[in-house]
Write a protein that holds these residues in place. Sequence first.
Motif, PDB file in Angstrom:
ATOM      1  N   ARG A  80       0.835  -1.189   0.000  1.00 14.04           N
ATOM      2  CA  ARG A  80       0.000   0.000   0.000  1.00 14.04           C
ATOM      3  C   ARG A  80       0.874   1.245   0.000  1.00 14.04           C
ATOM      4  O   ARG A  80       1.894   1.299   0.691  1.00 14.04           O
ATOM      5  N   GLU A  81       0.458   2.230  -0.772  1.00 11.15           N
ATOM      6  CA  GLU A  81       1.231   3.462  -0.927  1.00 11.15           C
ATOM      7  C   GLU A  81       0.402   4.654  -0.465  1.00 11.15           C
ATOM      8  O   GLU A  81      -0.729   4.843  -0.917  1.00 11.15           O
ATOM      9  N   GLY A  82       0.959   5.470   0.397  1.00 14.44           N
ATOM     10  CA  GLY A  82       0.313   6.705   0.794  1.00 14.44           C
ATOM     11  C   GLY A  82       0.533   7.776  -0.253  1.00 14.44           C
ATOM     12  O   GLY A  82       1.653   7.947  -0.743  1.00 14.44           O
ATOM     13  N   ALA A 137       3.093  12.046  -2.854  1.00 16.39           N
ATOM     14  CA  ALA A 137       4.121  11.044  -3.105  1.00 16.39           C
ATOM     15  C   ALA A 137       4.796  11.337  -4.445  1.00 16.39           C
ATOM     16  O   ALA A 137       4.166  11.882  -5.359  1.00 16.39           O
ATOM     17  N   ASP A 138       6.051  11.005  -4.554  1.00 24.01           N
ATOM     18  CA  ASP A 138       6.797  11.291  -5.783  1.00 24.01           C
ATOM     19  C   ASP A 138       6.120  10.697  -7.013  1.00 24.01           C
ATOM     20  O   ASP A 138       6.154  11.285  -8.092  1.00 24.01           O
ATOM     21  N   SER A 139       5.491   9.554  -6.838  1.00 19.12           N
ATOM     22  CA  SER A 139       4.876   8.857  -7.964  1.00 19.12           C
ATOM     23  C   SER A 139       3.698   9.621  -8.568  1.00 19.12           C
ATOM     24  O   SER A 139       3.313   9.376  -9.708  1.00 19.12           O
ATOM     25  N   VAL A 140       3.125  10.549  -7.800  1.00 15.95           N
ATOM     26  CA  VAL A 140       1.945  11.266  -8.294  1.00 15.95           C
ATOM     27  C   VAL A 140       2.146  12.783  -8.288  1.00 15.95           C
ATOM     28  O   VAL A 140       1.204  13.533  -8.586  1.00 15.95           O
ATOM     29  N   LYS A 141       3.324  13.229  -7.962  1.00 17.19           N
ATOM     30  CA  LYS A 141       3.598  14.657  -7.867  1.00 17.19           C
ATOM     31  C   LYS A 141       3.337  15.353  -9.204  1.00 17.19           C
ATOM     32  O   LYS A 141       3.743  14.862 -10.261  1.00 17.19           O
ATOM     33  N   GLY A 142       2.645  16.480  -9.114  1.00 16.91           N
ATOM     34  CA  GLY A 142       2.320  17.235 -10.322  1.00 16.91           C
ATOM     35  C   GLY A 142       1.106  16.725 -11.065  1.00 16.91           C
ATOM     36  O   GLY A 142       0.681  17.326 -12.063  1.00 16.91           O
TER      37      GLY A 142
END
Length: 121
Positions: A45-47, A61-66
């Motif tokens: 699970r990722e916050g 989170a870096d994965s969804v930034k922007g």
Amino acid sequence: QVQLVESGGGLVQPGGSLRLSCAASGFTLDKYAIGWYRQAPGKEREGLLCISGAGISTSPADSVKGRFTISRDNAKNTVYLQMNSLKPEDTAVYYCARKSYYYCSGQSIYWGQGTQVTVSS
């Protein structure tokens, strides 16, 4: 009784957008922080983002930034996750969770049932 109900998931093409909703009951959003999480098959699970009782959001989170943002409507007691520029790797079950108190540093105690997001052409 605390309850969280997610909605808004579905199938979307790469590059598309979705807005997820987390309808809360049994408490008010100005008292507790709410976080958005996701879990893809075979992955932890990722916050993603959190919004405090003051309405201040954490850095994503870096994965969804922007691409992802969090917001809320106190009148509707609902928190939103706006997801833009979706990628196939965003495919997951998305959950919202209520924290133990006002700040995002609290533990996530109450969870919704999740909503499936599938990004595919």
